[in-house]
Scaffold this active site. Structure first.
Site, mmCIF file in Angstrom:
data_model
loop_
_atom_site.group_PDB
_atom_site.id
_atom_site.type_symbol
_atom_site.label_atom_id
_atom_site.label_comp_id
_atom_site.label_asym_id
_atom_site.label_seq_id
_atom_site.Cartn_x
_atom_site.Cartn_y
_atom_site.Cartn_z
ATOM 1 N N ASP A 143 52.894 76.037 120.123
ATOM 2 C CA ASP A 143 53.431 76.770 121.278
ATOM 3 C C ASP A 143 54.725 76.125 121.773
ATOM 4 O O ASP A 143 55.634 76.816 122.242
ATOM 5 C CB ASP A 143 52.399 76.803 122.407
ATOM 6 C CG ASP A 143 51.259 77.768 122.109
ATOM 7 O OD1 ASP A 143 51.493 78.745 121.385
ATOM 8 O OD2 ASP A 143 50.138 77.524 122.600
ATOM 9 N N GLY A 144 54.809 74.788 121.657
ATOM 10 C CA GLY A 144 56.022 74.071 122.061
ATOM 11 C C GLY A 144 57.214 74.534 121.228
ATOM 12 O O GLY A 144 58.321 74.722 121.746
ATOM 13 N N ASN A 164 56.901 80.523 130.268
ATOM 14 C CA ASN A 164 55.617 80.066 130.828
ATOM 15 C C ASN A 164 55.679 79.882 132.343
ATOM 16 O O ASN A 164 54.989 80.527 133.075
ATOM 17 C CB ASN A 164 55.207 78.720 130.227
ATOM 18 C CG ASN A 164 54.354 78.866 128.976
ATOM 19 O OD1 ASN A 164 53.926 79.966 128.639
ATOM 20 N ND2 ASN A 164 54.108 77.768 128.295
ATOM 21 N N GLU A 165 56.521 78.926 132.784
ATOM 22 C CA GLU A 165 56.523 78.584 134.207
ATOM 23 C C GLU A 165 57.661 77.654 134.581
ATOM 24 O O GLU A 165 58.346 77.102 133.713
ATOM 25 C CB GLU A 165 55.203 77.895 134.612
ATOM 26 C CG GLU A 165 55.042 76.447 134.208
ATOM 27 C CD GLU A 165 54.684 76.214 132.766
ATOM 28 O OE1 GLU A 165 55.570 75.715 132.033
ATOM 29 O OE2 GLU A 165 53.568 76.491 132.342
ATOM 30 N N ARG A 203 53.017 70.772 151.584
ATOM 31 C CA ARG A 203 53.153 69.343 151.332
ATOM 32 C C ARG A 203 52.159 68.977 150.249
ATOM 33 O O ARG A 203 50.976 69.329 150.384
ATOM 34 C CB ARG A 203 52.733 68.558 152.585
ATOM 35 C CG ARG A 203 53.814 67.953 153.372
ATOM 36 C CD ARG A 203 53.241 67.555 154.710
ATOM 37 N NE ARG A 203 54.103 68.075 155.738
ATOM 38 C CZ ARG A 203 55.088 67.384 156.279
ATOM 39 N NH1 ARG A 203 55.279 66.142 155.917
ATOM 40 N NH2 ARG A 203 55.848 67.922 157.195
ATOM 41 N N ASP A 255 51.695 67.460 145.802
ATOM 42 C CA ASP A 255 52.294 66.942 144.567
ATOM 43 C C ASP A 255 53.358 67.880 144.009
ATOM 44 O O ASP A 255 54.308 67.431 143.385
ATOM 45 C CB ASP A 255 51.210 66.744 143.493
ATOM 46 C CG ASP A 255 50.404 65.487 143.735
ATOM 47 O OD1 ASP A 255 50.662 64.809 144.757
ATOM 48 O OD2 ASP A 255 49.514 65.181 142.922
ATOM 49 N N ALA A 277 47.701 69.830 144.274
ATOM 50 C CA ALA A 277 47.184 68.882 145.265
ATOM 51 C C ALA A 277 47.901 68.976 146.609
ATOM 52 O O ALA A 277 48.593 68.045 147.031
ATOM 53 C CB ALA A 277 47.273 67.456 144.709
HETATM 54 P P1 NAD Z 1 52.542 70.264 124.923
HETATM 55 O O1 NAD Z 1 52.753 70.284 123.477
HETATM 56 O O2 NAD Z 1 51.906 69.050 125.541
HETATM 57 O O3 NAD Z 1 51.741 71.606 125.327
HETATM 58 C C1 NAD Z 1 50.683 71.533 126.115
HETATM 59 C C2 NAD Z 1 49.645 72.569 125.681
HETATM 60 O O4 NAD Z 1 49.962 73.812 126.299
HETATM 61 C C3 NAD Z 1 49.528 72.838 124.172
HETATM 62 O O5 NAD Z 1 48.162 72.753 123.824
HETATM 63 C C4 NAD Z 1 50.021 74.278 124.039
HETATM 64 O O6 NAD Z 1 49.352 74.968 122.990
HETATM 65 C C5 NAD Z 1 49.637 74.843 125.380
HETATM 66 N N1 NAD Z 1 50.358 76.040 125.798
HETATM 67 C C6 NAD Z 1 51.695 76.237 125.883
HETATM 68 N N2 NAD Z 1 51.951 77.477 126.312
HETATM 69 C C7 NAD Z 1 50.748 78.079 126.490
HETATM 70 C C8 NAD Z 1 50.356 79.354 126.960
HETATM 71 N N3 NAD Z 1 51.247 80.260 127.348
HETATM 72 N N4 NAD Z 1 49.026 79.619 127.042
HETATM 73 C C9 NAD Z 1 48.112 78.712 126.684
HETATM 74 N N5 NAD Z 1 48.408 77.481 126.261
HETATM 75 C C10 NAD Z 1 49.723 77.177 126.165
HETATM 76 O O7 NAD Z 1 53.862 70.468 125.719
HETATM 77 P P2 NAD Z 1 55.068 71.366 125.311
HETATM 78 O O8 NAD Z 1 54.999 71.694 123.890
HETATM 79 O O9 NAD Z 1 56.249 70.678 125.867
HETATM 80 O O10 NAD Z 1 54.749 72.678 126.139
HETATM 81 C C11 NAD Z 1 55.118 72.804 127.480
HETATM 82 C C12 NAD Z 1 54.035 73.541 128.176
HETATM 83 O O11 NAD Z 1 52.947 72.659 128.337
HETATM 84 C C13 NAD Z 1 54.438 73.941 129.560
HETATM 85 O O12 NAD Z 1 55.070 75.200 129.579
HETATM 86 C C14 NAD Z 1 53.121 73.931 130.304
HETATM 87 O O13 NAD Z 1 52.568 75.218 130.438
HETATM 88 C C15 NAD Z 1 52.196 73.104 129.435
HETATM 89 N N6 NAD Z 1 51.678 71.988 130.227
HETATM 90 C C16 NAD Z 1 50.377 72.041 130.573
HETATM 91 C C17 NAD Z 1 49.849 71.051 131.375
HETATM 92 C C18 NAD Z 1 48.406 71.140 131.741
HETATM 93 O O14 NAD Z 1 47.725 72.051 131.254
HETATM 94 N N7 NAD Z 1 47.917 70.247 132.594
HETATM 95 C C19 NAD Z 1 50.633 70.006 131.825
HETATM 96 C C20 NAD Z 1 51.976 69.984 131.451
HETATM 97 C C21 NAD Z 1 52.502 71.002 130.649
#
Ligand code: NAD
Length: 268
Positions: A45-46, A122-123, A148, A150, A185
């Site tokens: 996905d990255g 994504n976001e 207020r 994280d 948070a």
């Molecule tokens: P990464 O490789 O660590 O990806 C994190 C996980 O997010 C992977 O397992 C990937 O398959 C999954 N992912 C990405 N887009 C997705 C979607 N639309 N639906 C379901 N799973 C999805 O990090 P990266 O490759 O730099 O990807 C960045 C993404 O990682 C950000 O867009 C964010 O959504 C996600 N992320 C998730 C968390 C969390 O779940 N706590 C924290 C930080 C970032």
């Protein structure tokens, strides 16, 4: 038809990239890295997020498809074993296109009024390296709350299964043109109060974050890319007018994808 391929860069992904490039060219499709009609991402996905941002300048004429070389991805849903089948499907163009909404983020600077506009698949997340973030949150021009905590996450429907889900946000079908605001948070006590629930905003309902106090430097992530922004005056989020196009060569309903990714396997 012109195609481009973005690889994660590891040996397996590069090998699949080379095979696809060779076979598709043999089928008389043109390899074009600059303005492809179809972008194939090979990795996870990255890698798909990387490919989306690499071709963000031609979203109106480019469609995306993902092959995963690790675990099943949300965007990268074709397996390496299915690559031959996929090549034949691509060669049989035209293909079906499904369009999903994106998030538009505009970061405004306090001094010169400099404006940076981004699109997220994504976001966006807004955090700080130290302490809490403090924002006035305005929705559709009216003050909604003072946050207020994280940080905040504003996601698209297709991003609702990513970071948003980990924050307790709801999963939104991407046929709905909406964005979702989730808290990280939040501080809630007798003095500070936030809604505490994810908010889902429809198209045309803008969410504006205005920092309070002296803290004006924030860690802002757009999908997989994070950067420090100084002197931030406001961060505006809304459904973008642009859409992302996914090339569909077989049905894979969103809820099947959600089930396959998050709920136990039928075989277990
Ligand atoms: P990464 O490789 O660590 O990806 C994190 C996980 O997010 C992977 O397992 C990937 O398959 C999954 N992912 C990405 N887009 C997705 C979607 N639309 N639906 C379901 N799973 C999805 O990090 P990266 O490759 O730099 O990807 C960045 C993404 O990682 C950000 O867009 C964010 O959504 C996600 N992320 C998730 C968390 C969390 O779940 N706590 C924290 C930080 C970032």
């Amino acid at each position: 038809m012109k195609f481009g391929i973005v690889s994660k860069g590891d040996e397996r992904s590069n090998r699949i990239q080379a095979t696809m490039k060779q076979y598709l060219t043999d089928f008389n499709l043109e390899y074009d890295e600059t303005n492809p009609d179809l972008v194939i991402s090979v990795g996870g996905d990255g890698t798909f997020l990387e490919a989306f941002h690499q071709y963000i300048h031609c979203l109106g004429s480019t469609s995306f498809i993902g092959v995963h070389t690790g675990h099943l991805g949300f965007y990268a849903d074709w397996t390496p074993e299915e690559v031959e089948k996929l090549i034949i499907e691509i060669a049989k163009t035209p293909f079906q296109i499904v369009e999903y909404p994106l998030l538009e983020v505009t970061i405004r600077d306090r001094d010169g009024g400099e404006e940076n506009r981004f699109l997220a698949l994504n976001e966006t997340t807004i955090k700080t390296a130290e302490g809490s973030v403090v924002f006035d949150v305005e929705i559709k021009g009216s003050h909604f709350e003072t946050f207020r905590g994280d940080g905040l996450c504003i996601s698209t429907p297709s991003g609702s299964t990513a970071y948003n889900k980990a924050l307790g946000g709801g999963i939104i079908h991407p046929s709905l043109e909406a964005i979702q605001l989730t808290e990280m948070a939040s501080i809630n006590n007798r003095v500070f109060r936030t809604i505490g629930s994810p908010l889902i905003l429809p198209k045309h309902h803008t969410c504006m974050l205005k920092p309070l106090g002296n803290k004006r430097t924030f860690l802002i992530a757009i999908d997989h890319f994070t950067k420090n922004y100084n002197n931030v005056k406001s961060i505006q989020c809304r459904v973008a007018k642009e859409l992302v196009r996914f090339a569909r060569f077989r049905p894979f309903p969103f809820w099947d994808r959600v089930r396959d990714s998050f709920v136990a396997d039928d075989d277990v």
